[in-house]
Scaffold this motif. Structure first.
Motif, PDB file in Angstrom:
ATOM      1  N   LYS A 260      18.585 -15.463 -10.207  1.00  0.00           N
ATOM      2  CA  LYS A 260      19.583 -16.356  -9.597  1.00  0.00           C
ATOM      3  C   LYS A 260      19.313 -17.794 -10.031  1.00  0.00           C
ATOM      4  N   PRO A 261      19.632 -18.109 -11.265  1.00  0.00           N
ATOM      5  CA  PRO A 261      19.286 -19.447 -11.755  1.00  0.00           C
ATOM      6  C   PRO A 261      19.909 -20.588 -10.967  1.00  0.00           C
TER       7      PRO A 261
ATOM      8  N   LEU B 194      17.415 -12.667   5.026  1.00  0.00           N
ATOM      9  CA  LEU B 194      18.290 -13.733   4.534  1.00  0.00           C
ATOM     10  C   LEU B 194      18.258 -13.783   3.011  1.00  0.00           C
ATOM     11  N   LYS B 195      19.417 -13.988   2.431  1.00  0.00           N
ATOM     12  CA  LYS B 195      19.473 -14.014   0.965  1.00  0.00           C
ATOM     13  C   LYS B 195      20.204 -15.282   0.515  1.00  0.00           C
ATOM     14  N   ILE B 196      19.927 -15.644  -0.700  1.00  0.00           N
ATOM     15  CA  ILE B 196      20.716 -16.713  -1.310  1.00  0.00           C
ATOM     16  C   ILE B 196      21.472 -16.071  -2.461  1.00  0.00           C
TER      17      ILE B 196
ATOM     18  N   VAL C 231      25.563 -19.649  -1.795  1.00  0.00           N
ATOM     19  CA  VAL C 231      25.668 -19.404  -0.356  1.00  0.00           C
ATOM     20  C   VAL C 231      24.388 -18.754   0.174  1.00  0.00           C
ATOM     21  N   VAL C 232      24.124 -19.012   1.466  1.00  0.00           N
ATOM     22  CA  VAL C 232      22.987 -18.369   2.123  1.00  0.00           C
ATOM     23  C   VAL C 232      23.536 -17.527   3.256  1.00  0.00           C
ATOM     24  N   GLY C 233      22.990 -16.360   3.445  1.00  0.00           N
ATOM     25  CA  GLY C 233      23.437 -15.502   4.534  1.00  0.00           C
ATOM     26  C   GLY C 233      22.759 -14.155   4.476  1.00  0.00           C
TER      27      GLY C 233
ATOM     28  N   SER D 214      11.110 -17.735   2.055  1.00  0.00           N
ATOM     29  CA  SER D 214      11.508 -16.350   2.382  1.00  0.00           C
ATOM     30  C   SER D 214      12.915 -16.052   1.894  1.00  0.00           C
ATOM     31  N   ILE D 215      13.767 -17.099   1.876  1.00  0.00           N
ATOM     32  CA  ILE D 215      15.129 -16.877   1.379  1.00  0.00           C
ATOM     33  C   ILE D 215      15.091 -16.642  -0.130  1.00  0.00           C
ATOM     34  N   LEU D 216      14.382 -17.539  -0.807  1.00  0.00           N
ATOM     35  CA  LEU D 216      14.379 -17.493  -2.267  1.00  0.00           C
ATOM     36  C   LEU D 216      13.692 -16.249  -2.799  1.00  0.00           C
ATOM     37  N   TYR D 217      12.572 -15.902  -2.180  1.00  0.00           N
ATOM     38  CA  TYR D 217      11.836 -14.757  -2.706  1.00  0.00           C
ATOM     39  C   TYR D 217      12.110 -13.472  -1.928  1.00  0.00           C
TER      40      TYR D 217
END
Lengths: 240, 520
Positions: free
Chosen positions: B423-424, A151-153, A213-215, A143-146
């Protein structure tokens, strides 16, 4: 340098999936197909015909390869490798992403000059294994990655005027930035290090380093402002 | 009056739960290989058999302690007697036969014919008593009558009881049983040769004073020794005629021996796969938790390898022989069964609810996956099924079968490309976290009551000391992931901590969480 053109080689289910996912990210998209009779109506505007024996004159003429990203998705492995080699031989600066059916062809594609190879079998197996063995972390990472959750990366580049510049990674108190978690740092030499690794510990942040970063979106923005930098991806020296 | 009592008693036994439960217990104890206590009974019986044989051997030239003799002759015999009676009891149900007869007769408005019921009981019990195994059991009890010295030799029959306890003997018997007709033919041929040659040699040499063959018994003995190609040489023909007979018997002997050997070999070769399969199924049914992979193509192969790395048990099922051979070569337990047939799962003899972690339908063919998934769902409604989807148009069909999770590789390519382009670095980081070869990993640590007692809040965990990043806490009860929680967040049993770090540090951290009390 940001990429503005996507060149997709081959027209099949994978090419269409890639097209659907990247069409809003590039100004120009070209699909190089060999059998143009089977092209769907809505895709016709992207189509250019090509042949593996081409000298790529039209690309040389029309496209700025340094700002382009090529996707090699021919179904025949041997042809896909041949295509990758000929693209690399003609365009040194082109970033090539190639699809491979398995690890063996992935290695060959890398040798042929692809910057990034997606081994389909391994990737699918990896994802299924994670789904089964680590279901929670898999769901969260997915869910973060896509971007399926809030939440975002993000990748944040340390700029010249960042106040983190010249600070030792170890000495920065990341807890001050409550909303985000810094996972890793990618140094200028393109090596990515986990934030707690021994190598990263004494790393002195330099302009050009990228923090992963993740947040939540709001917190990431706040963090960016605080450290005085901007989100940016430099493709020019990209290699895996 | 007596008839009434017998009928009432039979009905009582037939419906009594406690009686049936006890009988079932003894049945499993003696006959059911899957019953966990059976092996102890078998072990006890084998030990008793060996004790009595050792006593028998010792007794030949030495004096044996009287207590030991008593133990061997009476106690062991008594134990075997009890076992014999129990087997006779559990082998068939007397009450059931009487009840069935009573039901049958009363349905036809006749008077209940107990005589017929008793005859039926006698027939069933006798059939059991006359089976080779039951006869051996009975003979093994005979040494009880120790005073009859001839009966002592029946102790040796106790050794035959081993057949009952050693599975390989049973396998051997079943293998040879498949060649019953061939062995019979061979036996008849050998008997005829022995008979003719014995008579011939007796006629030729019986009256010859120089010949050692004086009786018909000696002639038969010579024939058997010769035809078996053993040829002791203690009795040899002396006349030309006798030697001519010997030549014929020797030639026939070679044929008999070759035939016997080839029969053994072919019986085993034909049955070998079946024996292996039986053994394999036996092992599978003993597994506690495993993944069942239906279809062994490239993705399945790679996935099986990855799952096996984390010490999972994997069972592969595929109807294609070549793919099964490949799975076997890769070191997996592989069965050449069709995943689309209910029979395949029945043969496996497993409890899907408790033994199977997940069933993975991984044929790279939607039709096959739909078929397999539907078959599995028809057997078990709950088991977790994951299926591979190759064409998006078939998604609905796969969903309709009740599959829990669908994996569509084509979609993955699209998502991966999108991330790779956008975002590679982040993509690489996440990809790295999930990859099997990476040093830095993401892991989920379950929170137990004990952990909550020692670490009531997130702040108490002290993960930073272990150089482990706490990405967040997943609360199962509200199915919510709390990213980067504040230090005062309360932990509860059943939560999961999502941590990122080096594998060794995560292990250290996990150990610390579980052993804090001991360290304190």
């Amino acid at each position: 340098m940001p990429k503005t053109t996507a060149l997709i080689f081959g027209y099949n289910k994978y090419a269409r999936e890639i097209l659907n996912n990247v069409k809003d990210k590039y100004k120009n998209i070209k699909i190089y197909a060999r059998d143009i009779e089977k092209i769907k109506e809505e895709d016709k505007k992207f189509i250019e015909s090509f042949d593996l024996s081409d000298e790529w004159d039209s690309i040389k003429k029309d496209v700025d390869v340094s700002k382009s990203m090529a996707f090699c998705v021919l179904e025949d492995t041997a042809e896909n490798i041949f295509l990758t080699i000929s693209l690399r031989a003609n365009f040194e600066e082109l970033t090539i992403i190639a699809l491979a059916s398995n690890k063996e062809s992935a290695n060959k594609l890398k040798m042929a000059g692809a910057n990034k190879v997606i081994p389909l079998v391994e990737t699918t197996a990896d994802i299924i294994a994670n789904m089964l063995e680590k279901p929670i972390s898999n769901r969260i990472l997915h869910s973060i990655l896509y971007e399926e959750s809030a939440l975002k990366i993000a990748q944040i580049k340390i700029s010249e005027d960042s106040h983190f510049k010249d600070e030792e990674l170890h000495s920065i108190d990341w807890t001050r930035y409550n909303g985000i978690i810094v996972l890793s740092v990618m140094r200028k030499d393109m090596k990515s290090e986990f934030i707690y690794s021994n190598k990263a510990k004494h790393h002195i942040l330099e302009p050009g380093d990228v923090l992963v970063v993740v947040g939540y979106e709001k917190d990431i923005k706040e963090f960016e402002e605080k450290i005085g930098s901007k989100r940016y991806v430099d493709w020019s020296n990209w290699s895996w | 009056m007596l008839k009434r009592w017998i009928l009432d008693f039979a009905y009582y036994l037939d419906t009594s739960k406690s009686y049936q439960r006890k009988k079932h217990f003894f049945y499993r104890l003696l006959e059911d290989d899957k019953f966990k206590y059976k092996k102890y009974v078998d072990f006890l019986m084998i030990t008793l058999i060996f004790i009595s044989v050792i006593v028998l051997i010792r007794e030949v030239k030495h004096h044996v302690n009287d207590y030991l003799l008593f133990f061997s002759n009476y106690i062991i015999s008594f134990v075997f007697f009890i076992e014999y009676m129990l087997r006779l009891w559990v082998n068939s149900s007397v009450s059931k036969i009487i009840v069935a007869r009573a039901e049958h007769d009363s349905f036809l408005h006749r008077e209940v014919n107990l005589k017929k019921a008793f005859l039926e009981i006698l027939r069933v019990k006798l059939r059991y008593m006359l089976s080779p195994q039951a006869i051996i059991d009975l003979l093994a009890i005979l040494p009880f009558f120790h005073e009859l010295r001839l009966l002592r030799i029946f102790i040796l029959f106790r050794v035959f009881k081993l057949f009952r306890y050693a599975k390989s003997f049973q396998t051997l018997a079943s293998v040879l049983g498949t060649k019953k007709f061939e062995f019979l033919t061979l036996g008849i041929f050998a008997s005829i040769v022995i008979f003719i040659s014995s008579v011939l040699i007796y006629v030729m040499e019986g009256n010859d004073p120089a010949s050692p063959i004086n009786t018909l018994f000696e002639a038969v003995y010579w024939s058997i020794v010769t035809i078996s190609t053993v040829g002791y040489g203690d009795i040899t023909p002396v006349s030309h005629e006798g030697r001519f007979v010997a030549m014929l018997v020797i030639t026939a002997g070679i044929a008999v021996l070759a035939f016997t050997t080839s029969l053994f070999v072919s019986a085993f070769t034909e049955k070998l796969d079946e024996i292996r399969e039986i053994k394999m199924i036996e092992n599978v049914s003993k597994l506690k938790k495993f993944y069942l992979i239906c279809g062994y193509e490239s993705i399945a192969r790679e996935l099986a390898r990855k799952l096996a790395l984390s010490e999972n048990d994997i069972i592969v099922m595929d109807e294609d022989e070549q793919r099964i051979e490949l799975a076997k070569a890769d070191g997996f337990t592989a069965l050449n069964y069709d995943p689309g047939k209910v029979e395949s799962y029945e043969k496996l003899n497993i409890d899907m609810a408790t033994q199977v972690k997940a069933i993975l339908c991984l044929r790279e063919n939607d039709v096959e996956n739909v078929y397999s998934a539907l078959t599995i769902r028809s057997i078990d409604k709950e088991v977790f099924i994951l299926a591979l989807l190759m064409q998006d148009v078939n998604r609905k069909k796969l969903e309709f079968t009740g599959v829990d999770k669908i994996v569509y590789p084509q979609e993955l390519v699209g998502l991966i490309t999108k991330e790779l382009v956008g975002k590679p670095v982040a993509f690489e980081v996440i990809h790295e976290l999930r990859s099997e070869n990476a040093d830095v990993k993401i892991d989920e640590l379950g929170v137990t009551e004990r952990i909550v007692e020692n670490f009531p809040t997130v702040g108490d965990l002290g993960n930073k000391k272990f150089r482990v990043v706490l990405l967040g806490v997943y609360k199962e009860k509200d199915d919510h992931f709390y990213f980067n929680p504040l230090d005062d967040m309360l932990l509860e049993a059943g939560d999961y901590l999502l941590v990122i770090g080096y594998q060794v540090f995560i292990l250290e951290f996990e150990k610390y969480l579980h052993t804090k009390v001991d360290n304190a």
